[in-house]
Design a protein around this motif. Structure first.
Motif, PDB file in Angstrom:
ATOM      1  N   PHE A 180       0.859  -1.190   0.000  1.00  8.32           N
ATOM      2  CA  PHE A 180       0.000   0.000   0.000  1.00  8.32           C
ATOM      3  C   PHE A 180       0.895   1.240   0.000  1.00  8.32           C
ATOM      4  O   PHE A 180       1.257   1.747   1.074  1.00  8.32           O
ATOM      5  CB  PHE A 180      -0.899   0.039   1.252  1.00  8.32           C
ATOM      6  CG  PHE A 180      -1.846  -1.116   1.355  1.00  8.32           C
ATOM      7  CD1 PHE A 180      -2.844  -1.301   0.418  1.00  8.32           C
ATOM      8  CD2 PHE A 180      -1.736  -2.023   2.389  1.00  8.32           C
ATOM      9  CE1 PHE A 180      -3.727  -2.376   0.513  1.00  8.32           C
ATOM     10  CE2 PHE A 180      -2.601  -3.092   2.494  1.00  8.32           C
ATOM     11  CZ  PHE A 180      -3.600  -3.277   1.551  1.00  8.32           C
ATOM     12  N   LEU A 183      -0.082   4.140   2.329  1.00 11.44           N
ATOM     13  CA  LEU A 183      -0.273   3.923   3.775  1.00 11.44           C
ATOM     14  C   LEU A 183       0.400   5.006   4.617  1.00 11.44           C
ATOM     15  O   LEU A 183       1.504   5.432   4.313  1.00 11.44           O
ATOM     16  CB  LEU A 183       0.295   2.564   4.177  1.00 11.44           C
ATOM     17  CG  LEU A 183      -0.142   2.102   5.563  1.00 11.44           C
ATOM     18  CD1 LEU A 183      -1.367   1.207   5.460  1.00 11.44           C
ATOM     19  CD2 LEU A 183       0.969   1.353   6.273  1.00 11.44           C
ATOM     20  N   TYR A 189      -7.037   1.449   8.848  1.00  6.90           N
ATOM     21  CA  TYR A 189      -7.379   0.882   7.532  1.00  6.90           C
ATOM     22  C   TYR A 189      -8.356  -0.275   7.753  1.00  6.90           C
ATOM     23  O   TYR A 189      -8.069  -1.183   8.539  1.00  6.90           O
ATOM     24  CB  TYR A 189      -6.108   0.405   6.807  1.00  6.90           C
ATOM     25  CG  TYR A 189      -5.244   1.589   6.468  1.00  6.90           C
ATOM     26  CD1 TYR A 189      -5.398   2.256   5.265  1.00  6.90           C
ATOM     27  CD2 TYR A 189      -4.340   2.105   7.402  1.00  6.90           C
ATOM     28  CE1 TYR A 189      -4.657   3.394   4.983  1.00  6.90           C
ATOM     29  CE2 TYR A 189      -3.600   3.241   7.138  1.00  6.90           C
ATOM     30  CZ  TYR A 189      -3.762   3.887   5.926  1.00  6.90           C
ATOM     31  OH  TYR A 189      -3.048   5.021   5.658  1.00  6.90           O
ATOM     32  N   SER A 211      -2.256  -8.061   3.859  1.00  9.99           N
ATOM     33  CA  SER A 211      -2.658  -6.667   4.126  1.00  9.99           C
ATOM     34  C   SER A 211      -2.570  -6.373   5.618  1.00  9.99           C
ATOM     35  O   SER A 211      -2.019  -5.341   6.026  1.00  9.99           O
ATOM     36  CB  SER A 211      -4.095  -6.429   3.642  1.00  9.99           C
ATOM     37  OG  SER A 211      -4.168  -6.647   2.255  1.00  9.99           O
ATOM     38  N   ILE A 262     -10.241  -1.501   2.298  1.00  5.72           N
ATOM     39  CA  ILE A 262      -9.796  -2.439   1.264  1.00  5.72           C
ATOM     40  C   ILE A 262     -10.823  -3.563   1.284  1.00  5.72           C
ATOM     41  O   ILE A 262     -10.983  -4.256   2.294  1.00  5.72           O
ATOM     42  CB  ILE A 262      -8.377  -2.987   1.552  1.00  5.72           C
ATOM     43  CG1 ILE A 262      -7.367  -1.819   1.565  1.00  5.72           C
ATOM     44  CG2 ILE A 262      -7.954  -3.969   0.471  1.00  5.72           C
ATOM     45  CD1 ILE A 262      -6.983  -1.341   2.911  1.00  5.72           C
ATOM     46  N   THR A 282     -10.367   0.775  -2.071  1.00  2.00           N
ATOM     47  CA  THR A 282      -9.784  -0.041  -3.142  1.00  2.00           C
ATOM     48  C   THR A 282     -10.067  -1.505  -2.827  1.00  2.00           C
ATOM     49  O   THR A 282     -10.808  -1.798  -1.884  1.00  2.00           O
ATOM     50  CB  THR A 282      -8.283   0.258  -3.350  1.00  2.00           C
ATOM     51  OG1 THR A 282      -7.876  -0.306  -4.606  1.00  2.00           O
ATOM     52  CG2 THR A 282      -7.406  -0.287  -2.241  1.00  2.00           C
ATOM     53  N   THR A 287      -4.950  -4.480  -5.222  1.00  3.63           N
ATOM     54  CA  THR A 287      -3.721  -4.368  -4.422  1.00  3.63           C
ATOM     55  C   THR A 287      -2.725  -5.460  -4.806  1.00  3.63           C
ATOM     56  O   THR A 287      -1.534  -5.213  -5.009  1.00  3.63           O
ATOM     57  CB  THR A 287      -4.066  -4.500  -2.918  1.00  3.63           C
ATOM     58  OG1 THR A 287      -5.034  -3.509  -2.591  1.00  3.63           O
ATOM     59  CG2 THR A 287      -2.846  -4.363  -2.040  1.00  3.63           C
ATOM     60  N   TRP A 419      -4.084   4.888  -5.812  1.00  3.58           N
ATOM     61  CA  TRP A 419      -2.830   4.552  -6.493  1.00  3.58           C
ATOM     62  C   TRP A 419      -2.360   5.694  -7.379  1.00  3.58           C
ATOM     63  O   TRP A 419      -1.403   5.545  -8.144  1.00  3.58           O
ATOM     64  CB  TRP A 419      -3.029   3.284  -7.344  1.00  3.58           C
ATOM     65  CG  TRP A 419      -3.677   2.185  -6.569  1.00  3.58           C
ATOM     66  CD1 TRP A 419      -5.022   1.936  -6.482  1.00  3.58           C
ATOM     67  CD2 TRP A 419      -3.052   1.248  -5.696  1.00  3.58           C
ATOM     68  NE1 TRP A 419      -5.252   0.884  -5.634  1.00  3.58           N
ATOM     69  CE2 TRP A 419      -4.061   0.430  -5.138  1.00  3.58           C
ATOM     70  CE3 TRP A 419      -1.717   0.997  -5.346  1.00  3.58           C
ATOM     71  CZ2 TRP A 419      -3.793  -0.586  -4.240  1.00  3.58           C
ATOM     72  CZ3 TRP A 419      -1.449  -0.021  -4.463  1.00  3.58           C
ATOM     73  CH2 TRP A 419      -2.479  -0.797  -3.918  1.00  3.58           C
TER      74      TRP A 419
END
Ligand code: SF4
Length: 422
Positions: A180, A183, A189, A211, A262, A282, A287, A419
């Motif tokens: 990520f 981040l 998150y 993750s 996520i 996302t 990812t 991104w």
């Protein structure tokens, strides 16, 4: 093995009985491969994970000899040439006592075409063989331009020399990619995890586990929310409202707003509506494909535009990089085909499951490839696939992007925004 461990891939290539398995054992310091004078003893590629001081974690490929005649030999050769695609370094083993070097030339040519680093190992079986190296280089000028070492592969005293040779001449091009890149330390998150019939008991799926680990390792806070997709999509108002209320109450309990969510890609229809504007969104699939392809998400995003131009009769290949058990509402075999029936009528969908990929010629039959997150294969394997697709000019995209696209352009922009690609 966590795929967070980036490994350089080192392949050992050459003819039968040239000492490839002995070099594998030298590098791994154990009898990883069976050594026998019987031609063709290594019938299929053998892999070993190892750590080479000053190189780091590596995956070593001990391949079958490329000069075996017969139909079986043809199959082995094909496999070996596929292995070259996945290697960062090709160690080409040569017995200088041979009188011609067509097989070696073929291997070097292929490795060069694929921009692989090449080192030559001359394996000396008796003392006179060393004197023949110059002659062999005269016959094959290509060998003169490669760095070389001469050793006796079955003598473990050559191990240090071989490793020093690799350290001195191999430059790893594997750059570490962040899972990520967006981040931030001390931020929350949220991982949206619907658990269904395919969810294995006792563990998270690899993208979820990676993750969680990555967020924690980088001093931020992962928080998981188990979404009941059945209720969230229910036609019964009370059930739907109950699930949405449960989600909102979970979100309202944060004293500090989460930075991003996520989600499992298959929940995009729900999360596109439920994820508030001030929180980034996302998917795990996006990812993973960005991480495993070492930052090639942009190319996968470009591929999505092909959907607009599909015509009845066009073929689309759905690719999953593993063979997980497919039960219930599986994305690749149930959900994506259903979406195609509804939104892209007349398109012929085909599947490619597992670690082996289609041949170049077959790929030309497709108008688009839709690839899963690729979490079970190495970067080298995924990049080899991308290389093949680019070579034949077939666009490719990804499950997460496809499922977001179905929710509209805004939803797609939302999942690629973290991104910085929209
Ligand atoms: S390799 Fe692909 S299909 Fe298999 S678990 Fe990973 S993302 Fe899913």
């Amino acid at each position: 093995m966590s795929v967070l461990v980036e490994r350089d891939h080192i392949g050992i290539f050459g003819r039968m009985n040239v000492g490839k398995s002995s070099v594998m054992n030298l590098l791994t310091q154990q009898e990883t491969s069976i050594i026998d004078p019987t031609p063709g003893t290594t019938s299929d590629t053998k892999y070993a994970l190892s750590e080479i001081h000053c190189v780091g974690p590596v995956k070593i490929y001990d391949t079958a000899g490329v000069d075996e005649p017969s139909l079986l030999g043809d199959k082995k050769r094909k496999k070996v040439f596929n292995d070259i695609k996945e290697c960062d370094l090709a160690l080409i083993m040569i017995n200088p006592a041979f009188i011609e070097f067509k097989s070696e030339e073929g291997l070097i040519k292929k490795a060069r075409e694929l921009d692989k680093q090449i080192l030559i190992i001359y394996n000396i079986f008796n003392d006179d063989d060393g004197k023949k190296i110059r002659e062999c280089e005269q016959k094959n000028p290509v060998l003169r331009f490669c760095k070389k070492i001469t050793l006796k592969a079955n003598d473990e005293r050559y191990r240090k020399e071989l490793i020093d040779f690799i350290i001195a001449n191999f430059k790893s091009k594997n750059q570490k990619h962040e899972l990520f890149p967006f981040l931030e330390k001390d931020e929350y998150y949220v991982l949206i995890i619907p658990m269904d019939a395919e969810t294995p008991p006792g563990r998270y799926l690899r993208p979820q586990a990676m993750s969680e680990e990555y967020i924690t390792r980088n001093w931020a806070y992962p928080v998981s929310f188990r979404l009941d997709l059945g209720k969230a999509r229910s036609e019964i108002n009370e059930e739907r409202e109950f699930e949405e209320k449960r989600f909102n109450s979970f979100l309202n309990d944060f004293k500090k707003r989460p930075k991003a969510m996520i989600t499992d890609s298959q929940a995009m229809d729900i999360m596109n509506r439920w994820c508030p504007e001030d929180i980034m969104l996302t998917t795990f699939s996006i990812t993973m494909i960005n991480y495993i392809s070492r930052g090639k998400l942009k190319e996968f995003i470009e591929g999505i535009n092909t959907l607009k131009n599909l015509k009845s009769g066009d073929r689309v290949l759905v690719v999953e990089a593993c063979n997980h058990s497919r039960i219930g509402e599986d994305i690749g075999t149930v959900q994506i085909p259903n979406y195609f029936k509804k939104h892209f009528k007349g398109i012929v969908l085909e599947h490619n499951f597992g670690r082996e990929f289609q041949e170049n010629e077959n790929l030309r039959r497709y108008k688009l490839i839709i690839h899963c997150g690729g979490c079970m294969i190495s970067s080298q394997k995924l990049l080899a696939r991308i290389h093949e697709l680019e070579a034949v000019g077939i666009p490719f995209t990804n499950y997460g992007l496809f499922l977001a696209y179905l929710q509209g352009r805004e939803a797609l922009n939302k999942v690629i925004k973290p991104w910085n690609l929209c």
